[in-house]
Enzyme design. Structure first.
Site, PDB file in Angstrom:
ATOM      1  CG  ASP A  79      -1.839   1.175   1.315  1.00  0.00           C
ATOM      2  OD1 ASP A  79      -2.323   1.625   0.257  1.00  0.00           O
ATOM      3  OD2 ASP A  79      -2.092   1.683   2.430  1.00  0.00           O
ATOM      4  CB  SER A  80       0.229   4.804  -0.510  1.00  0.00           C
ATOM      5  OG  SER A  80      -0.856   4.949   0.392  1.00  0.00           O
ATOM      6  CB  CYS A 112      -3.464   0.232  -2.133  1.00  0.00           C
ATOM      7  SG  CYS A 112      -3.658   1.898  -2.793  1.00  0.00           S
ATOM      8  CD  GLU A 160       0.811   6.451   6.104  1.00  0.00           C
ATOM      9  OE1 GLU A 160      -0.101   5.724   5.689  1.00  0.00           O
ATOM     10  OE2 GLU A 160       1.982   6.053   6.249  1.00  0.00           O
ATOM     11  CB  CYS A 215      -9.390   4.712   1.089  1.00  0.00           C
ATOM     12  SG  CYS A 215      -7.704   5.144   1.572  1.00  0.00           S
ATOM     13  CG  HIS A 267      -4.563   5.003   4.516  1.00  0.00           C
ATOM     14  ND1 HIS A 267      -4.064   4.485   3.347  1.00  0.00           N
ATOM     15  CD2 HIS A 267      -3.480   5.446   5.217  1.00  0.00           C
ATOM     16  CE1 HIS A 267      -2.746   4.614   3.334  1.00  0.00           C
ATOM     17  NE2 HIS A 267      -2.366   5.190   4.464  1.00  0.00           N
TER      18      HIS A 267
HETATM   19  N1  DGL Z   1      -4.777   3.213   1.022  1.00  0.00           N
HETATM   20  C1  DGL Z   1      -4.958   3.567  -0.322  1.00  0.00           C
HETATM   21  C2  DGL Z   1      -6.285   3.174  -0.904  1.00  0.00           C
HETATM   22  O1  DGL Z   1      -6.849   2.189  -0.483  1.00  0.00           O
HETATM   23  C3  DGL Z   1      -4.402   4.858  -0.849  1.00  0.00           C
HETATM   24  C4  DGL Z   1      -4.281   6.053  -0.017  1.00  0.00           C
HETATM   25  C5  DGL Z   1      -3.398   7.093  -0.703  1.00  0.00           C
HETATM   26  O2  DGL Z   1      -2.195   6.905  -0.663  1.00  0.00           O
HETATM   27  O3  DGL Z   1      -3.943   8.032  -1.275  1.00  0.00           O
HETATM   28  O4  DGL Z   1      -6.753   3.775  -1.840  1.00  0.00           O
END
Ligand code: DGL
Length: 257
Positions: free
Chosen positions: A9-10, A72, A148, A179, A181
Site C-alpha cells: 500500500d502507499s 490499496c 496515515e 480506501c 486507510h
Molecule cells: N490506502 C490507499 C487506498 O486504499 C491509498 C491512499 C493514498 O495513498 O492516497 O486507496
C-alpha cells in the site's frame, strides 16, 4: 521452502487488509511493503502512479512471492496493467469488495468513501451499478493523511465531519471504506454517519486469496507463519499501527526503491 505472500500500500492502510489475511491464513509468510516514501497514491497522476507501481512490483519480485495482494484501492485500479508485467498472480481489493457489498446492502443504496483517484475512476460505481446498486461516491483524499499520521485532533475531526455531514441524511444502508486507510478512522466516520453496514476490503480480499492459494495448491503446510515489513519512508507509523492492530512482525526495515 514456503514462499511469501507480498502485500503493499502507499503506507499503513494496507495493514488493515493484512490483519484480515493473517487471521484467515496464519501459517503463511508475509512481506508487507509500505510505500510511504511515495505517499499518497490517491492524488498522483495515473501515469506517474503506474510507473511507481511497476518499479515496486519489480522490487517485490526479487522475493519470489507466490501471490501479490494490492492492499490499496487506488493501486487496484492498475491491476490488469500490473498483471501483464508478471506471471505471479495479483489480487486486487476492489473486485472482492464489490462482490461483498452486493450481498450486504438490503436497500441497494451504498456510500463509497475513497480517494479522489478511486472515485474519479468510476470503477466501484460501474461494477455496482451493473448489479442494480446505487452509489453515492465521496472523494476523501483529505482523510488519508489523517489515517496515515494517526493524529485525530479537532482539525482532523472537522475535516471528516464537514465532508460527511452533508450526506448523513441520505438513506444508504452500507458504507464502503473504499480506501484501506479508512479502517483506521472508522470510529470517527461512524460518529458522523451513524449505524449502517461498514464494509472494509480486508475480509473479502482474504477469502479470494485463500481460494487462489487453494486452487493452485499453494497453501502453506507450515505450523506457523511470519511477517516482515519494508517501508520506503519512516518506520514509526507502521510500528504504531501494528501495535494498534496487534500484528506481530519479525523485522521492519527501510528500503530505497
Ligand atoms: N490506502 C490507499 C487506498 O486504499 C491509498 C491512499 C493514498 O495513498 O492516497 O486507496
Amino acid at each position: 521452502m514456503n514462499r511469501p505472500i507480498a502485500l503493499f500500500d502507499s503506507g499503513v492502510g494496507g495493514l488493515t487488509v493484512l490483519k484480515s489475511v493473517m487471521e484467515l491464513l496464519p501459517c503463511e509468510n508475509y512481506l508487507y511493503f509500505a510505500d510511504n516514501g511515495y505517499f499518497p497514491y490517491g492524488t498522483k497522476s495515473y501515469a506517474d502512479l503506474r510507473l511507481r507501481l511497476a518499479k515496486l512490483l519489480n522490487f517485490m519480485e526479487n522475493f519470489t512471492p507466490k501471490v501479490v495482494v494490492i492492499a490499496c484501492n487506488t493501486a487496484s485500479l492498475h491491476v490488469e496493467y500490473l498483471q501483464n508485467l508478471t506471471n505471479i498472480p495479483i489480487i486486487d481489493v476492489v473486485t472482492p469488495t464489490c462482490k461483498h457489498v452486493e450481498s450486504v446492502t438490503m436497500n441497494k443504496k451504498v456510500c463509497l468513501l475513497a480517494t479522489d483517484a478511486t472515485v474519479q475512476s468510476q470503477k466501484y460505481q460501474q461494477i455496482l451499478q451493473k448489479v442494480g446498486v446505487d452509489v453515492v461516491a465521496v472523494p476523501c483524499s483529505d482523510f488519508v493523511p489523517i489515517a496515515e499520521s494517526g493524529v485525530c485532533d479537532t482539525t482532523a475531526l472537522d475535516i471528516i465531519s464537514s465532508k460527511l455531514q452533508p450526506i448523513s441524511h441520505i438513506d444508504f444502508d452500507t458504507v464502503i471504506l473504499g480506501c484501506t486507510h479508512f479502517g483506521l478512522i472508522k470510529k470517527q466516520i461512524f460518529n458522523v454517519l451513524g449505524v449502517r453496514n461498514y464494509v472494509q476490503c480486508g475480509n473479502p480480499t482474504a477469502k479470494v486469496l485463500f481460494d487462489v492459494l487453494q486452487n493452485s495448491n499453494l497453501l502453506s503446510n507450515a505450523t506457523k507463519g511470519g511477517l516482515n515489513i519494508f517501508t520506503t519512508g519512516k518506520t514509526q507509523s507502521a510500528i504504531k499501527v501494528c501495535k494498534q492492530l496487534s500484528l506481530r512482525f519479525e523485522c521492519i526495515s527501510t528500503v530505497q526503491i
